[in-house]
Design a protein around this motif. Structure first.
Motif, mmCIF file in Angstrom:
data_model
loop_
_atom_site.group_PDB
_atom_site.id
_atom_site.type_symbol
_atom_site.label_atom_id
_atom_site.label_comp_id
_atom_site.label_asym_id
_atom_site.label_seq_id
_atom_site.Cartn_x
_atom_site.Cartn_y
_atom_site.Cartn_z
ATOM 1 N N ASN A 137 0.806 -1.213 0.000
ATOM 2 C CA ASN A 137 0.000 0.000 0.000
ATOM 3 C C ASN A 137 0.842 1.268 0.000
ATOM 4 N N ARG A 138 2.119 1.141 0.378
ATOM 5 C CA ARG A 138 2.997 2.305 0.334
ATOM 6 C C ARG A 138 3.402 2.644 -1.101
ATOM 7 N N GLY A 139 3.308 1.672 -2.013
ATOM 8 C CA GLY A 139 3.740 1.897 -3.382
ATOM 9 C C GLY A 139 3.116 3.110 -4.038
ATOM 10 N N PRO A 140 1.783 3.219 -4.079
ATOM 11 C CA PRO A 140 1.157 4.386 -4.701
ATOM 12 C C PRO A 140 1.520 5.696 -4.003
ATOM 13 N N VAL A 141 1.637 5.661 -2.676
ATOM 14 C CA VAL A 141 2.001 6.878 -1.944
ATOM 15 C C VAL A 141 3.391 7.341 -2.373
ATOM 16 N N ASP A 142 4.331 6.408 -2.483
ATOM 17 C CA ASP A 142 5.678 6.755 -2.922
ATOM 18 C C ASP A 142 5.672 7.260 -4.367
ATOM 19 N N PRO A 161 0.736 13.320 -0.717
ATOM 20 C CA PRO A 161 0.696 12.055 -1.461
ATOM 21 C C PRO A 161 -0.250 11.017 -0.849
ATOM 22 N N LEU A 162 -0.293 10.947 0.481
ATOM 23 C CA LEU A 162 -1.187 9.998 1.136
ATOM 24 C C LEU A 162 -2.644 10.344 0.858
ATOM 25 N N PHE A 163 -2.981 11.624 0.988
ATOM 26 C CA PHE A 163 -4.363 12.038 0.746
ATOM 27 C C PHE A 163 -4.773 11.776 -0.701
ATOM 28 N N LEU A 164 -3.848 12.008 -1.636
ATOM 29 C CA LEU A 164 -4.168 11.773 -3.044
ATOM 30 C C LEU A 164 -4.412 10.286 -3.286
ATOM 31 N N HIS A 165 -3.584 9.434 -2.704
ATOM 32 C CA HIS A 165 -3.771 7.991 -2.846
ATOM 33 C C HIS A 165 -5.136 7.563 -2.308
#
Length: 214
Positions: A137-142, A161-165
């Motif tokens: 789940n960290r992949g998209p945030v990164d 980035p977290l909010f966008l994911h």
């Protein structure tokens, strides 16, 4: 008689019977994934998975140990297909567009995956499983974070980035998992595939216009 008892004892510990010949580990993963397209995770039991694959429920224990481990493998398999390496260079707006569409493809190919993680895997007591899920789940945030770092021309406004994911996953996933509500709100006979494409284009326009620096 004693030989038969020994054979039964071995089988009860997870040894598949002769009728399960040819049904292997990958077949169980495929079967579980297919069931998750139509059923909520709670109904995707070890017995249902094995039956769908054409084998014995003992196969789940034999190859994975338990149902939870099998479902984790399903999540990891789909996650690998949907993952993208954080970008080092390129047009951030174009890459953002592509990633939005990739997320929509992911939610269509893994209809109940978000619900699976919330209902089933989030409660796991296994540190290894929790670490695997977190890494996936960290992949998209990164990915989103790296878009900011390569945005040398300042085309994007500042964003979390977290909010966008969370926003992209939520927007794309609900159209799939909430399809009964969507169908109730549109005229009878609506082409749902065409509606899905229109919705995806709407979301792309909404997010890009919202993230472009003015």
């Amino acid at each position: 008689m004693m030989a038969d008892n020994k054979k039964s004892a071995k089988r009860s510990k997870g040894r598949p019977d002769a009728g399960s010949k040819g049904v292997g580990r990958d077949a169980l993963i495929v079967a579980a994934r297919e069931l998750l397209q139509d059923l909520p995770p709670a109904q995707v039991t070890a017995s249902a998975i094995a039956r769908h694959a054409g084998g014995d429920p003992a196969l789940v224990r034999y190859y994975f140990g338990n149902r939870e481990a099998l479902l984790l493998e399903v999540a990891k398999t789909i996650g690998k297909e949907a993952s993208a390496m954080p970008p080092d260079n390129g047009d951030p707006l174009d890459m953002l567009t592509q990633f939005i569409h990739a997320t929509f493809r992911f939610t269509r190919s893994a209809r109940n995956m978000q619900r699976l993680m919330l209902d089933e895997l989030d409660s796991t007591s296994s540190p290894e499983m929790r670490a695997s899920l977190r890494e996936w789940n960290r992949g998209p945030v990164d990915f989103y974070a790296n878009l900011k770092s390569i945005d040398k021309d300042g085309d994007l406004s500042d964003f979390n980035p977290l909010f966008l994911h969370l926003a992209v996953i939520g927007i794309s996933d609900f159209f799939v998992t909430g399809s009964p509500l969507v169908e109730m709100l549109v005229p009878e006979g609506t082409d749902m595939d065409a509606l899905a494409k229109d919705y995806e284009a709407f979301v792309e326009d909404l997010l890009l216009n919202g993230l472009k620096k003015r």
